[in-house]
Motif scaffolding. Sequence first.
Motif, PDB file in Angstrom:
ATOM      1  N   LEU A 120       0.832  -1.207   0.000  1.00 53.00           N
ATOM      2  CA  LEU A 120       0.000   0.000   0.000  1.00 53.00           C
ATOM      3  C   LEU A 120       0.867   1.258   0.000  1.00 53.00           C
ATOM      4  CD1 LEU A 120      -2.808   1.306   0.188  1.00 53.00           C
ATOM      5  CD2 LEU A 120      -2.635   1.107   2.685  1.00 53.00           C
ATOM      6  N   VAL A 121       1.933   1.245   0.793  1.00 54.17           N
ATOM      7  CA  VAL A 121       2.828   2.405   0.862  1.00 54.17           C
ATOM      8  C   VAL A 121       3.531   2.620  -0.468  1.00 54.17           C
ATOM      9  CG1 VAL A 121       4.902   3.344   1.941  1.00 54.17           C
ATOM     10  CG2 VAL A 121       3.146   2.236   3.354  1.00 54.17           C
ATOM     11  N   VAL A 122       4.088   1.543  -1.027  1.00 54.93           N
ATOM     12  CA  VAL A 122       4.790   1.656  -2.315  1.00 54.93           C
ATOM     13  C   VAL A 122       3.822   2.109  -3.405  1.00 54.93           C
ATOM     14  CG1 VAL A 122       5.986   0.349  -4.121  1.00 54.93           C
ATOM     15  CG2 VAL A 122       6.572  -0.021  -1.717  1.00 54.93           C
ATOM     16  N   GLY A 123       2.623   1.538  -3.419  1.00 52.14           N
ATOM     17  CA  GLY A 123       1.635   1.920  -4.422  1.00 52.14           C
ATOM     18  C   GLY A 123       1.237   3.380  -4.312  1.00 52.14           C
ATOM     19  N   THR A 124       1.050   3.853  -3.074  1.00 47.33           N
ATOM     20  CA  THR A 124       0.647   5.242  -2.875  1.00 47.33           C
ATOM     21  C   THR A 124       1.748   6.199  -3.308  1.00 47.33           C
ATOM     22  OG1 THR A 124      -0.764   4.596  -1.012  1.00 47.33           O
ATOM     23  CG2 THR A 124      -0.153   6.919  -1.173  1.00 47.33           C
ATOM     24  N   VAL A 125       2.995   5.889  -2.954  1.00 48.30           N
ATOM     25  CA  VAL A 125       4.120   6.748  -3.355  1.00 48.30           C
ATOM     26  C   VAL A 125       4.252   6.770  -4.873  1.00 48.30           C
ATOM     27  CG1 VAL A 125       6.625   7.016  -3.287  1.00 48.30           C
ATOM     28  CG2 VAL A 125       5.372   6.458  -1.191  1.00 48.30           C
ATOM     29  N   THR A 126       4.103   5.608  -5.507  1.00 44.67           N
ATOM     30  CA  THR A 126       4.186   5.549  -6.971  1.00 44.67           C
ATOM     31  C   THR A 126       3.035   6.308  -7.613  1.00 44.67           C
ATOM     32  OG1 THR A 126       5.194   3.354  -6.781  1.00 44.67           O
ATOM     33  CG2 THR A 126       4.380   3.993  -8.953  1.00 44.67           C
ATOM     34  N   LEU A 127       1.875   6.175  -7.017  1.00 46.69           N
ATOM     35  CA  LEU A 127       0.701   6.860  -7.543  1.00 46.69           C
ATOM     36  C   LEU A 127       0.863   8.378  -7.478  1.00 46.69           C
ATOM     37  CD1 LEU A 127      -2.229   6.460  -8.575  1.00 46.69           C
ATOM     38  CD2 LEU A 127      -2.950   6.463  -6.185  1.00 46.69           C
ATOM     39  N   LEU A 128       1.507   8.856  -6.424  1.00 48.13           N
ATOM     40  CA  LEU A 128       1.672  10.292  -6.225  1.00 48.13           C
ATOM     41  C   LEU A 128       2.987  10.795  -6.807  1.00 48.13           C
ATOM     42  CD1 LEU A 128       0.325  10.603  -2.562  1.00 48.13           C
ATOM     43  CD2 LEU A 128      -0.899  11.014  -4.705  1.00 48.13           C
ATOM     44  N   ILE A 129       3.470  10.134  -7.851  1.00 49.72           N
ATOM     45  CA  ILE A 129       4.754  10.496  -8.433  1.00 49.72           C
ATOM     46  C   ILE A 129       4.767  11.938  -8.941  1.00 49.72           C
ATOM     47  CG2 ILE A 129       4.159   9.640 -10.748  1.00 49.72           C
ATOM     48  CD1 ILE A 129       7.020   8.579 -10.960  1.00 49.72           C
ATOM     49  N   ARG A 130       3.609  12.455  -9.320  1.00 44.27           N
ATOM     50  CA  ARG A 130       3.547  13.843  -9.802  1.00 44.27           C
ATOM     51  C   ARG A 130       3.919  14.837  -8.709  1.00 44.27           C
ATOM     52  NH1 ARG A 130      -0.228  10.863 -12.069  1.00 44.27           N
ATOM     53  NH2 ARG A 130      -0.624  10.962 -14.305  1.00 44.27           N
ATOM     54  N   HIS A 131       3.543  14.524  -7.476  1.00 42.12           N
ATOM     55  CA  HIS A 131       3.909  15.400  -6.372  1.00 42.12           C
ATOM     56  C   HIS A 131       5.426  15.407  -6.175  1.00 42.12           C
ATOM     57  CE1 HIS A 131      -0.381  14.841  -5.284  1.00 42.12           C
ATOM     58  NE2 HIS A 131      -0.261  16.072  -4.833  1.00 42.12           N
ATOM     59  N   LEU A 132       6.051  14.272  -6.442  1.00 39.58           N
ATOM     60  CA  LEU A 132       7.493  14.179  -6.248  1.00 39.58           C
ATOM     61  C   LEU A 132       8.264  14.843  -7.372  1.00 39.58           C
ATOM     62  CD1 LEU A 132       7.630  10.425  -5.106  1.00 39.58           C
ATOM     63  CD2 LEU A 132       7.534  12.466  -3.664  1.00 39.58           C
ATOM     64  N   LEU A 133       7.767  14.698  -8.590  1.00 40.10           N
ATOM     65  CA  LEU A 133       8.477  15.215  -9.762  1.00 40.10           C
ATOM     66  C   LEU A 133       8.011  16.614 -10.170  1.00 40.10           C
ATOM     67  CD1 LEU A 133       8.589  12.009 -12.004  1.00 40.10           C
ATOM     68  CD2 LEU A 133      10.309  12.833 -10.393  1.00 40.10           C
ATOM     69  N   GLY A 134       6.853  17.014  -9.706  1.00 40.04           N
ATOM     70  CA  GLY A 134       6.320  18.309 -10.114  1.00 40.04           C
ATOM     71  C   GLY A 134       5.959  18.365 -11.581  1.00 40.04           C
ATOM     72  N   SER A 135       5.634  17.214 -12.158  1.00 39.96           N
ATOM     73  CA  SER A 135       5.336  17.140 -13.591  1.00 39.96           C
ATOM     74  C   SER A 135       3.961  16.523 -13.796  1.00 39.96           C
ATOM     75  CB  SER A 135       6.395  16.291 -14.302  1.00 39.96           C
ATOM     76  OG  SER A 135       6.007  16.015 -15.634  1.00 39.96           O
ATOM     77  N   ASP A 136       3.318  16.936 -14.869  1.00 41.62           N
ATOM     78  CA  ASP A 136       2.028  16.350 -15.229  1.00 41.62           C
ATOM     79  C   ASP A 136       2.128  15.666 -16.597  1.00 41.62           C
ATOM     80  OD1 ASP A 136      -0.600  15.976 -14.165  1.00 41.62           O
ATOM     81  OD2 ASP A 136      -1.368  17.213 -15.797  1.00 41.62           O
ATOM     82  N   ASP A 137       3.313  15.192 -16.943  1.00 40.12           N
ATOM     83  CA  ASP A 137       3.547  14.549 -18.230  1.00 40.12           C
ATOM     84  C   ASP A 137       2.630  13.338 -18.390  1.00 40.12           C
ATOM     85  OD1 ASP A 137       4.926  12.601 -20.171  1.00 40.12           O
ATOM     86  OD2 ASP A 137       6.109  14.431 -20.408  1.00 40.12           O
ATOM     87  N   ALA A 138       2.069  13.188 -19.580  1.00 36.69           N
ATOM     88  CA  ALA A 138       1.113  12.105 -19.828  1.00 36.69           C
ATOM     89  C   ALA A 138       1.743  10.727 -19.636  1.00 36.69           C
ATOM     90  CB  ALA A 138       0.541  12.232 -21.233  1.00 36.69           C
ATOM     91  N   LEU A 139       3.042  10.607 -19.887  1.00 34.74           N
ATOM     92  CA  LEU A 139       3.692   9.303 -19.742  1.00 34.74           C
ATOM     93  C   LEU A 139       3.745   8.829 -18.297  1.00 34.74           C
ATOM     94  CD1 LEU A 139       6.628   9.555 -22.316  1.00 34.74           C
ATOM     95  CD2 LEU A 139       4.539   8.185 -22.487  1.00 34.74           C
ATOM     96  N   LEU A 140       3.516   9.739 -17.358  1.00 29.57           N
ATOM     97  CA  LEU A 140       3.463   9.329 -15.953  1.00 29.57           C
ATOM     98  C   LEU A 140       2.218   8.509 -15.661  1.00 29.57           C
ATOM     99  CD1 LEU A 140       4.689  12.586 -14.160  1.00 29.57           C
ATOM    100  CD2 LEU A 140       5.971  10.490 -14.591  1.00 29.57           C
ATOM    101  N   ARG A 141       1.296   8.453 -16.616  1.00 29.71           N
ATOM    102  CA  ARG A 141       0.085   7.653 -16.416  1.00 29.71           C
ATOM    103  C   ARG A 141       0.418   6.177 -16.221  1.00 29.71           C
ATOM    104  NH1 ARG A 141      -4.654  10.548 -15.356  1.00 29.71           N
ATOM    105  NH2 ARG A 141      -4.593  12.475 -16.549  1.00 29.71           N
ATOM    106  N   TRP A 142       1.435   5.671 -16.895  1.00 29.59           N
ATOM    107  CA  TRP A 142       1.743   4.244 -16.781  1.00 29.59           C
ATOM    108  C   TRP A 142       2.288   3.876 -15.404  1.00 29.59           C
ATOM    109  CZ3 TRP A 142       4.116   2.655 -22.202  1.00 29.59           C
ATOM    110  CH2 TRP A 142       3.082   2.674 -23.150  1.00 29.59           C
ATOM    111  N   PRO A 143       3.345   4.551 -14.900  1.00 31.02           N
ATOM    112  CA  PRO A 143       3.765   4.200 -13.538  1.00 31.02           C
ATOM    113  C   PRO A 143       2.676   4.489 -12.500  1.00 31.02           C
ATOM    114  CG  PRO A 143       4.977   6.120 -14.350  1.00 31.02           C
ATOM    115  CD  PRO A 143       4.251   5.531 -15.514  1.00 31.02           C
ATOM    116  N   ALA A 144       1.895   5.544 -12.723  1.00 21.78           N
ATOM    117  CA  ALA A 144       0.808   5.841 -11.785  1.00 21.78           C
ATOM    118  C   ALA A 144      -0.237   4.725 -11.792  1.00 21.78           C
ATOM    119  CB  ALA A 144       0.159   7.176 -12.126  1.00 21.78           C
ATOM    120  N   ALA A 145      -0.500   4.162 -12.968  1.00 19.69           N
ATOM    121  CA  ALA A 145      -1.450   3.046 -13.048  1.00 19.69           C
ATOM    122  C   ALA A 145      -0.916   1.836 -12.287  1.00 19.69           C
ATOM    123  CB  ALA A 145      -1.711   2.687 -14.509  1.00 19.69           C
ATOM    124  N   LEU A 146       0.391   1.608 -12.364  1.00 19.84           N
ATOM    125  CA  LEU A 146       0.987   0.516 -11.589  1.00 19.84           C
ATOM    126  C   LEU A 146       0.793   0.766 -10.096  1.00 19.84           C
ATOM    127  CD1 LEU A 146       2.712  -2.047 -11.352  1.00 19.84           C
ATOM    128  CD2 LEU A 146       4.749  -0.591 -11.497  1.00 19.84           C
TER     129      LEU A 146
END
Length: 338
Positions: free
Chosen positions: A221-247
């Motif tokens: 759950l922790v790993v999934g949540t951190v991966t899901l919130l990758i935009r907060h970490l990177l400050g990016s809204d790039d569409a390609l982040l959809r794939w790791p966020a989906a994971l």
Amino acid sequence: MRIPAFDGLRGVLALAVVISHVSALTYVPWVAPARPDLFGYLTWHLGAPAVDVFFVLSGYVVALSCARYPGVWAFYAARVRRLYPLALLGALLGLLVARPVAALIPEHVAPGGLLPFLREGLHGIDVMGALTLGLGGWYDANRLNPPLWTMAVETYASVLMPLMVVSARRLGWRALIPWLLGSALLTPLFWPVLLMPAFLLGALLALRPVTLPRPALIPVLVVGTVTLLIRHLLGSDDALLRWPAALGAGLVLLAVRDLNPAGLLSGPAQWLGERSFALYVTHFPVMVVFVWLLGPALGVRASALLAVPACLLVAHAVHAVNVPFFRRAARRVSPGVS
């Protein structure tokens, strides 16, 4: 099979989207490239992860639904009945409420957010896209009711879901390889294809279930949540982040399914979950009305925050009425499909 924790999660996700649009009224990265303040940064980046979980969760639920129906056309008719009435209501609210009211708000009030899009002229493809949930051509939902862009994506995924179910049953988890490759090749031609693997991931979780040992659930759950919130970490809204966020979304769903968090089973979360679809399609026009009424005195953000309880009330009313006119019309189109 109904999973109550998923119902509660759906409600929390819908509320996260609503809060993200409080910031979207004043800040959209491709309109205002300057960094927002901390509140705007944190809340803006809530919307995309919430939608990513919605996509994977939708794949999970819709795949099980598709597998139950005796034929493809019965499944399609059921999806029309599920999606079309509220999506059409959302389009009408955008056309008859959000756009006229946005035209009354001075342009200088929120030049860097979504309001300027509502003042743009509508094109034929926008109307056709709204009426056909995207099958009549992709449309810029920002000019009508911004959250509705996901309705077209849901429609494309529903059309492809029988193929996803066959892929999941025959290839198992290996099905991700051809779908990811096909998505990478076709995305430059039609970008919503980028999102289809998220629905396939949900279908795989439903039809090829993975069971994790109990001690692994919290770390997952922790790993999934951190991966899901990758935009907060990177400050990016790039569409390609959809794939790791989906994971990350998939890992969160795995953990939530087996943990059954008490918070998601609580009355408020379940109440929100039942009204999540209605809240999703109706909240933005309500916010625009509040900005028009209260914005001059309180500012855009405070007005939008004060609109949140009203958004919940409107969603409750829509859920209670359940749009009977549209439901009856859908039944006439597809009689015998429950």
